[in-house]
Motif scaffolding. Structure first.
Motif, PDB file in Angstrom:
ATOM      1  N   ASP A 100      57.319  35.556  55.926  1.00  0.00           N
ATOM      2  CA  ASP A 100      57.654  36.195  57.196  1.00  0.00           C
ATOM      3  C   ASP A 100      56.650  35.918  58.307  1.00  0.00           C
ATOM      4  O   ASP A 100      57.014  35.832  59.472  1.00  0.00           O
ATOM      5  N   SER A 101      55.371  35.825  57.954  1.00  0.00           N
ATOM      6  CA  SER A 101      54.340  35.661  58.986  1.00  0.00           C
ATOM      7  C   SER A 101      53.193  34.817  58.440  1.00  0.00           C
ATOM      8  O   SER A 101      53.137  34.535  57.241  1.00  0.00           O
ATOM      9  N   ASN A 102      52.295  34.456  59.326  1.00  0.00           N
ATOM     10  CA  ASN A 102      51.139  33.652  58.933  1.00  0.00           C
ATOM     11  C   ASN A 102      50.243  34.437  57.980  1.00  0.00           C
ATOM     12  O   ASN A 102      50.246  35.669  57.973  1.00  0.00           O
ATOM     13  N   SER A 103      49.449  33.716  57.229  1.00  0.00           N
ATOM     14  CA  SER A 103      48.463  34.337  56.355  1.00  0.00           C
ATOM     15  C   SER A 103      47.404  35.020  57.219  1.00  0.00           C
ATOM     16  O   SER A 103      46.993  34.486  58.245  1.00  0.00           O
ATOM     17  N   ARG A 104      46.969  36.193  56.802  1.00  0.00           N
ATOM     18  CA  ARG A 104      45.943  36.917  57.574  1.00  0.00           C
ATOM     19  C   ARG A 104      44.576  36.259  57.460  1.00  0.00           C
ATOM     20  O   ARG A 104      43.763  36.337  58.374  1.00  0.00           O
ATOM     21  N   ASP A 105      44.316  35.625  56.340  1.00  0.00           N
ATOM     22  CA  ASP A 105      42.970  35.108  56.090  1.00  0.00           C
ATOM     23  C   ASP A 105      42.987  33.734  55.427  1.00  0.00           C
ATOM     24  O   ASP A 105      42.365  33.528  54.402  1.00  0.00           O
ATOM     25  N   GLY A 106      43.727  32.820  55.988  1.00  0.00           N
ATOM     26  CA  GLY A 106      43.806  31.476  55.430  1.00  0.00           C
ATOM     27  C   GLY A 106      45.086  30.802  55.866  1.00  0.00           C
ATOM     28  O   GLY A 106      45.494  30.922  57.020  1.00  0.00           O
ATOM     29  N   ALA A 107      45.741  30.138  54.923  1.00  0.00           N
ATOM     30  CA  ALA A 107      46.994  29.445  55.227  1.00  0.00           C
ATOM     31  C   ALA A 107      47.885  29.425  53.996  1.00  0.00           C
ATOM     32  O   ALA A 107      47.394  29.266  52.870  1.00  0.00           O
ATOM     33  N   PHE A 108      49.180  29.583  54.216  1.00  0.00           N
ATOM     34  CA  PHE A 108      50.145  29.414  53.146  1.00  0.00           C
ATOM     35  C   PHE A 108      50.459  27.922  53.031  1.00  0.00           C
ATOM     36  O   PHE A 108      50.642  27.241  54.035  1.00  0.00           O
ATOM     37  N   ILE A 109      50.524  27.435  51.796  1.00  0.00           N
ATOM     38  CA  ILE A 109      50.839  26.023  51.562  1.00  0.00           C
ATOM     39  C   ILE A 109      51.954  25.895  50.536  1.00  0.00           C
ATOM     40  O   ILE A 109      52.168  26.787  49.710  1.00  0.00           O
ATOM     41  N   ILE A 110      52.659  24.773  50.614  1.00  0.00           N
ATOM     42  CA  ILE A 110      53.659  24.393  49.609  1.00  0.00           C
ATOM     43  C   ILE A 110      53.432  22.922  49.288  1.00  0.00           C
ATOM     44  O   ILE A 110      52.652  22.234  49.944  1.00  0.00           O
ATOM     45  N   GLY A 111      54.143  22.434  48.283  1.00  0.00           N
ATOM     46  CA  GLY A 111      54.128  21.005  47.994  1.00  0.00           C
ATOM     47  C   GLY A 111      53.301  20.589  46.798  1.00  0.00           C
ATOM     48  O   GLY A 111      53.153  19.405  46.547  1.00  0.00           O
ATOM     49  N   LEU A 112      52.768  21.542  46.033  1.00  0.00           N
ATOM     50  CA  LEU A 112      52.003  21.175  44.845  1.00  0.00           C
ATOM     51  C   LEU A 112      52.874  21.335  43.601  1.00  0.00           C
ATOM     52  O   LEU A 112      53.785  22.153  43.564  1.00  0.00           O
ATOM     53  N   ASN A 113      52.571  20.538  42.583  1.00  0.00           N
ATOM     54  CA  ASN A 113      53.304  20.569  41.320  1.00  0.00           C
ATOM     55  C   ASN A 113      52.328  20.619  40.162  1.00  0.00           C
ATOM     56  O   ASN A 113      51.223  20.074  40.253  1.00  0.00           O
ATOM     57  N   LEU A 114      52.748  21.235  39.075  1.00  0.00           N
ATOM     58  CA  LEU A 114      52.000  21.176  37.825  1.00  0.00           C
ATOM     59  C   LEU A 114      52.550  20.018  37.013  1.00  0.00           C
ATOM     60  O   LEU A 114      53.758  19.791  36.998  1.00  0.00           O
ATOM     61  N   GLN A 115      51.675  19.298  36.325  1.00  0.00           N
ATOM     62  CA  GLN A 115      52.113  18.220  35.461  1.00  0.00           C
ATOM     63  C   GLN A 115      51.826  18.605  34.016  1.00  0.00           C
ATOM     64  O   GLN A 115      50.692  18.937  33.672  1.00  0.00           O
ATOM     65  N   GLY A 116      52.852  18.567  33.175  1.00  0.00           N
ATOM     66  CA  GLY A 116      52.683  18.890  31.766  1.00  0.00           C
ATOM     67  C   GLY A 116      52.551  20.378  31.491  1.00  0.00           C
ATOM     68  O   GLY A 116      52.124  20.776  30.417  1.00  0.00           O
ATOM     69  N   ALA A 117      52.887  21.192  32.456  1.00  0.00           N
ATOM     70  CA  ALA A 117      52.848  22.647  32.301  1.00  0.00           C
ATOM     71  C   ALA A 117      53.898  23.238  33.231  1.00  0.00           C
ATOM     72  O   ALA A 117      54.514  22.531  34.013  1.00  0.00           O
ATOM     73  N   SER A 118      54.075  24.537  33.124  1.00  0.00           N
ATOM     74  CA  SER A 118      55.044  25.224  33.959  1.00  0.00           C
ATOM     75  C   SER A 118      54.383  26.472  34.515  1.00  0.00           C
ATOM     76  O   SER A 118      53.359  26.919  34.012  1.00  0.00           O
ATOM     77  N   TRP A 119      54.959  27.044  35.562  1.00  0.00           N
ATOM     78  CA  TRP A 119      54.422  28.258  36.159  1.00  0.00           C
ATOM     79  C   TRP A 119      55.400  29.400  35.938  1.00  0.00           C
ATOM     80  O   TRP A 119      56.565  29.314  36.315  1.00  0.00           O
ATOM     81  N   ASP A 120      54.912  30.464  35.322  1.00  0.00           N
ATOM     82  CA  ASP A 120      55.708  31.671  35.106  1.00  0.00           C
ATOM     83  C   ASP A 120      55.555  32.541  36.356  1.00  0.00           C
ATOM     84  O   ASP A 120      54.514  33.144  36.576  1.00  0.00           O
ATOM     85  N   VAL A 121      56.595  32.584  37.187  1.00  0.00           N
ATOM     86  CA  VAL A 121      56.541  33.317  38.454  1.00  0.00           C
ATOM     87  C   VAL A 121      56.395  34.821  38.211  1.00  0.00           C
ATOM     88  O   VAL A 121      55.633  35.489  38.899  1.00  0.00           O
ATOM     89  N   VAL A 122      57.093  35.338  37.230  1.00  0.00           N
ATOM     90  CA  VAL A 122      57.048  36.779  36.949  1.00  0.00           C
ATOM     91  C   VAL A 122      55.662  37.183  36.446  1.00  0.00           C
ATOM     92  O   VAL A 122      55.065  38.140  36.930  1.00  0.00           O
ATOM     93  N   GLY A 123      55.136  36.448  35.476  1.00  0.00           N
ATOM     94  CA  GLY A 123      53.829  36.779  34.896  1.00  0.00           C
ATOM     95  C   GLY A 123      52.651  36.210  35.654  1.00  0.00           C
ATOM     96  O   GLY A 123      51.503  36.489  35.319  1.00  0.00           O
ATOM     97  N   SER A 124      52.919  35.376  36.651  1.00  0.00           N
ATOM     98  CA  SER A 124      51.863  34.723  37.443  1.00  0.00           C
ATOM     99  C   SER A 124      50.836  34.031  36.547  1.00  0.00           C
ATOM    100  O   SER A 124      49.627  34.267  36.643  1.00  0.00           O
ATOM    101  N   GLN A 125      51.347  33.153  35.686  1.00  0.00           N
ATOM    102  CA  GLN A 125      50.441  32.431  34.796  1.00  0.00           C
ATOM    103  C   GLN A 125      51.029  31.082  34.390  1.00  0.00           C
ATOM    104  O   GLN A 125      52.231  30.862  34.489  1.00  0.00           O
ATOM    105  N   ILE A 126      50.150  30.218  33.926  1.00  0.00           N
ATOM    106  CA  ILE A 126      50.570  28.916  33.427  1.00  0.00           C
ATOM    107  C   ILE A 126      51.180  29.101  32.049  1.00  0.00           C
ATOM    108  O   ILE A 126      50.705  29.912  31.258  1.00  0.00           O
ATOM    109  N   GLU A 127      52.245  28.336  31.795  1.00  0.00           N
ATOM    110  CA  GLU A 127      52.865  28.364  30.470  1.00  0.00           C
ATOM    111  C   GLU A 127      53.222  26.944  30.058  1.00  0.00           C
ATOM    112  O   GLU A 127      53.082  26.002  30.836  1.00  0.00           O
TER     113      GLU A 127
END
Length: 167
Positions: A100-127
């Motif tokens: 919705d808005s800019n980051s208060r203390d930095g910057a939001f970024i997109i475009g990165l990928n994990l290789q050979g692993a996955s990201w669990d969005v719910v648990g906020s951890q590598i799987e």
């Protein structure tokens, strides 16, 4: 050389020499070029507006963008630049449109990928990676500058980041 590169869907050597590091086929590279142009054009049309989300892998030199985050934080807080590092928090949002808005203390970024692993969005951890999935897109991330002391707290994974698949 040009004709053979076009026929084989390879980026011609004369183009690659002037472009960013990439291992993409010509058709993917051309789409990537178009997306990069669109991002730069948006910045050019409103240079005083900081984008809500920056496509980090769409920048020719992403390291300079991350350094700029540290420079802005150092100036704002009157901190020494050489005592700052970037710290990344992975959000639960998968697309830039959800921000919705800019980051208060930095910057939001997109475009990165994990290789050979996955990201669990719910648990906020590598799987473990899912079957037949080599690359897993990461959610939107908030990158901010923190002091080295704050960044050295335990419980965080220091993940290497590479500019191309070749490392």
């Amino acid at each position: 050389d040009l004709m053979m590169s076009l026929y084989n869907d390879n980026v011609p050597a004369t183009w690659a020499k002037l472009a960013w590091p990439s291992m993409k086929s010509l058709s993917s590279w051309n789409k990537n070029l178009s997306d990069r142009f669109f991002q730069l054009e948006e910045w050019m049309n409103s240079p005083s507006d900081i984008p809500k989300v920056t496509w980090l892998s769409g920048l020719v030199n992403p390291t300079s963008f991350l350094t700029a985050i540290c420079q802005v934080t150092a100036q704002k807080n009157q901190w020494e630049l050489d005592k700052l590092v970037t710290f990344t928090r992975v959000t639960k949002l998968m697309s830039a449109e959800e921000i919705d808005s800019n980051s208060r203390d930095g910057a939001f970024i997109i475009g990165l990928n994990l290789q050979g692993a996955s990201w669990d969005v719910v648990g906020s951890q590598i799987e473990k990676s899912k079957p037949k999935e080599i690359f897993c897109p990461m959610p939107v991330m908030n990158v901010k500058a923190v002091t080295k002391e704050k960044a050295n707290n335990g419980g965080f994974y220091h993940c290497p980041v590479y500019m191309t698949e070749q490392r």
